[in-house]
Design an enzyme around this catalytic site. Structure first.
Site, PDB file in Angstrom:
ATOM      1  N   TRP A 106       0.831  -1.208   0.000  1.00 14.22           N
ATOM      2  CA  TRP A 106       0.000   0.000   0.000  1.00 14.22           C
ATOM      3  C   TRP A 106       0.859   1.249   0.000  1.00 14.22           C
ATOM      4  O   TRP A 106       0.544   2.229  -0.669  1.00 14.22           O
ATOM      5  CB  TRP A 106      -0.984  -0.002   1.168  1.00 14.22           C
ATOM      6  CG  TRP A 106      -2.014  -1.084   1.067  1.00 14.22           C
ATOM      7  CD1 TRP A 106      -2.183  -2.129   1.916  1.00 14.22           C
ATOM      8  CD2 TRP A 106      -3.009  -1.253   0.046  1.00 14.22           C
ATOM      9  NE1 TRP A 106      -3.219  -2.928   1.496  1.00 14.22           N
ATOM     10  CE2 TRP A 106      -3.741  -2.416   0.359  1.00 14.22           C
ATOM     11  CE3 TRP A 106      -3.350  -0.524  -1.104  1.00 14.22           C
ATOM     12  CZ2 TRP A 106      -4.806  -2.870  -0.437  1.00 14.22           C
ATOM     13  CZ3 TRP A 106      -4.401  -0.983  -1.903  1.00 14.22           C
ATOM     14  CH2 TRP A 106      -5.115  -2.140  -1.570  1.00 14.22           C
ATOM     15  N   ASP A 176      -1.545   6.779   6.292  1.00 10.16           N
ATOM     16  CA  ASP A 176      -2.601   5.876   5.853  1.00 10.16           C
ATOM     17  C   ASP A 176      -2.839   4.909   7.016  1.00 10.16           C
ATOM     18  O   ASP A 176      -2.002   4.071   7.314  1.00 10.16           O
ATOM     19  CB  ASP A 176      -2.137   5.121   4.596  1.00 10.16           C
ATOM     20  CG  ASP A 176      -3.136   4.056   4.139  1.00 10.16           C
ATOM     21  OD1 ASP A 176      -4.184   3.893   4.787  1.00 10.16           O
ATOM     22  OD2 ASP A 176      -2.850   3.384   3.115  1.00 10.16           O
ATOM     23  N   LYS A 200     -12.146  -1.785   7.246  1.00 12.45           N
ATOM     24  CA  LYS A 200     -11.390  -2.711   8.103  1.00 12.45           C
ATOM     25  C   LYS A 200     -11.789  -2.550   9.572  1.00 12.45           C
ATOM     26  O   LYS A 200     -12.240  -3.491  10.182  1.00 12.45           O
ATOM     27  CB  LYS A 200      -9.896  -2.504   7.902  1.00 12.45           C
ATOM     28  CG  LYS A 200      -9.416  -3.181   6.608  1.00 12.45           C
ATOM     29  CD  LYS A 200      -8.618  -2.308   5.714  1.00 12.45           C
ATOM     30  CE  LYS A 200      -8.402  -3.012   4.372  1.00 12.45           C
ATOM     31  NZ  LYS A 200      -7.611  -2.202   3.459  1.00 12.45           N
TER      32      LYS A 200
HETATM   33  C1  LIG Z   1      -7.111  -1.758   2.336  1.00 12.87           C
HETATM   34  C2  LIG Z   1      -6.061  -0.730   2.318  1.00 12.87           C
HETATM   35  C3  LIG Z   1      -6.014   0.268   1.338  1.00 12.87           C
HETATM   36  C4  LIG Z   1      -6.975   0.321   0.173  1.00 12.87           C
HETATM   37  O1  LIG Z   1      -8.183   0.797   0.580  1.00 12.87           O
HETATM   38  P1  LIG Z   1      -9.376   1.051  -0.490  1.00 12.87           P
HETATM   39  O2  LIG Z   1     -10.408   1.665   0.401  1.00 12.87           O
HETATM   40  O3  LIG Z   1      -9.751  -0.276  -1.043  1.00 12.87           O
HETATM   41  O4  LIG Z   1      -8.877   1.977  -1.522  1.00 12.87           O
HETATM   42  C5  LIG Z   1      -5.028   1.230   1.432  1.00 12.87           C
HETATM   43  N1  LIG Z   1      -4.130   1.215   2.421  1.00 12.87           N
HETATM   44  C6  LIG Z   1      -4.130   0.261   3.370  1.00 12.87           C
HETATM   45  C7  LIG Z   1      -3.117   0.289   4.462  1.00 12.87           C
HETATM   46  C8  LIG Z   1      -5.097  -0.734   3.351  1.00 12.87           C
HETATM   47  O5  LIG Z   1      -5.106  -1.690   4.305  1.00 12.87           O
END
Ligand SMILES: *Cc1c(COP(=O)(O)O)cnc(C)c1O
Length: 365
Positions: A106, A176, A200
């Site tokens: 990511w 993030d 999540k």
């Molecule tokens: C799941 C995830 C993403 C992607 O998220 P989307 O909402 O599907 O764009 C980005 N960064 C991390 C750390 C993730 O776990």
């Protein structure tokens, strides 16, 4: 008579388990939301009833996560993935550089988007160690005039997590936190911007939370498409256009559940206890199970491990599925096994997985 609900042992990486009381509450309120004769999904996003849901979710997130009163909370769309682009579009002007710490897939994706839009530099990377660990803070070398420093607080695919965050001084720290937001108390003041896809730890997919320090609003670019401007969403309280109303309602219900359960400190206590059950099964297996992450970088959210052969891994995953476990295969890019034990995954599911792992080893060790 109440029908007994059969809930799966859900270890999905995202979208993932939601708290059962939240789902039941949503079910109760589905066709007649608080006497309106309508579902939340059918309310106008300009109605006072919806506005209450919207503003309550913002207030609850601030309260539960200890977000300073002057910070902004936004509910956007496009997932964390759109934030990979929005952050540099808004905060990486020509002539400046943004720093990225590469700790997994990511983080790489975020870095790639920034490079499309401006000058982005790698501040540290553990790629040549198969992303087994988070770099130490003394490995981060960057200049004080970076436009911002970007980190990924939890690496969903490799199963590593930051424990201490850098003190980036004048450099705005951007994180993030898609896969560990609300999993433990943090000092939000350290961050200029936090973003997280909700699916999540926060609720269903469809809404992305952004937490923004007030001075960042003035710095945000204004010569970009309107929908991608943070200042526009701030000014309109995330109601510039139609927000994902049902996802925001669910997020609010998840926040109520977190609060009623004891807040983020209690989430952390539970998450430590749950992760320990599974990591212990790995560590006491004498090498039958091998954790991917270095011990001091282990994630409490995503527990990644391998077995000695791919054949044995396949057998493990097949039998786990038969035993009622969902989502234990590793990300398609790395293979192996992964148990995602987010806030809403109950202790009992982790205990059942531990027992399954011990029993599988007995049969196949
Ligand atoms: C799941 C995830 C993403 C992607 O998220 P989307 O909402 O599907 O764009 C980005 N960064 C991390 C750390 C993730 O776990």
């Amino acid at each position: 008579m109440l029908k007994q609900v059969q809930r799966a042992y859900n270890f999905n990486a995202g979208p993932s388990a939601l708290p059962l009381p939240v789902l039941q509450r949503a079910q109760e309120e589905l066709v007649d939301f608080r006497g309106s004769g309508m579902s939340v999904m059918e309310l106008s996003h300009r109605s006072s009833l919806y506005e209450e849901v919207h503003n309550q979710a913002i207030a609850l997130l601030k309260e539960v996560y200890g977000i300073p009163a002057d910070y902004h909370v936004l509910f956007l769309q496009g997932g964390a993935s759109l934030q990979f682009s929005m952050v540099p579009m808004n905060f990486l002007p020509a002539g400046k550089s943004a720093g990225y710490v590469l700790t997994g897939s990511w983080a790489e994706k975020a870095y790639k988007e920034a490079k499309l839009l401006g000058n982005a530099v790698e501040v540290a990377s553990t790629k040549d160690e198969s992303y087994r660990r988070i770099p130490r803070l003394d490995e981060l070398h960057y200049s004080n005039d970076l436009a911002y420093l970007h980190i990924t607080s939890n690496n969903t695919i490799y199963g590593t997590q930051w424990t201490d965050f850098p003190d980036s001084g004048e450099v705005p720290l951007v994180a993030d936190m898609s896969s560990d937001i609300l999993s433990k108390p943090i000092d939000v003041k350290k961050f200029a911007l936090i973003y997280a896809g909700a699916q999540k730890n926060l609720g269903p997919s469809g809404v992305t939370v952004v937490i923004l320090r007030p001075d960042m609003v003035e710095r945000a670019a204004q010569n970009i498409p309107t929908m991608l401007r943070y200042d526009i969403h701030v000014k309109n309280n995330s109601l510039y256009n139609t927000p994902p109303t049902f996802a925001i309602y669910m997020l609010g219900e998840v926040l109520k559940w977190v609060k009623e359960t004891g807040g983020v400190a209690e989430m952390e206590r539970r998450n430590r206890e749950k992760a320990a059950l599974i990591y212990e099964a790995i560590d006491r297996s004498g090498g039958f199970y091998r954790g991917h992450a270095d011990k001091d970088s282990r994630s409490l959210m995503n527990i990644t491990f391998r077995l000695q052969t791919e054949e044995l891994e396949k057998k493990f995953l097949v039998e786990a599925k038969q035993a009622g476990f969902v989502g234990l295969n590793g990300h398609r890019s790395v293979g192996g096994c992964r148990a995602s034990a987010y806030n809403a995954v109950p202790f009992e599911a982790c205990q059942a997985l531990r027992e399954f792992m011990i029993e599988f080893q007995k049969q196949n060790g």
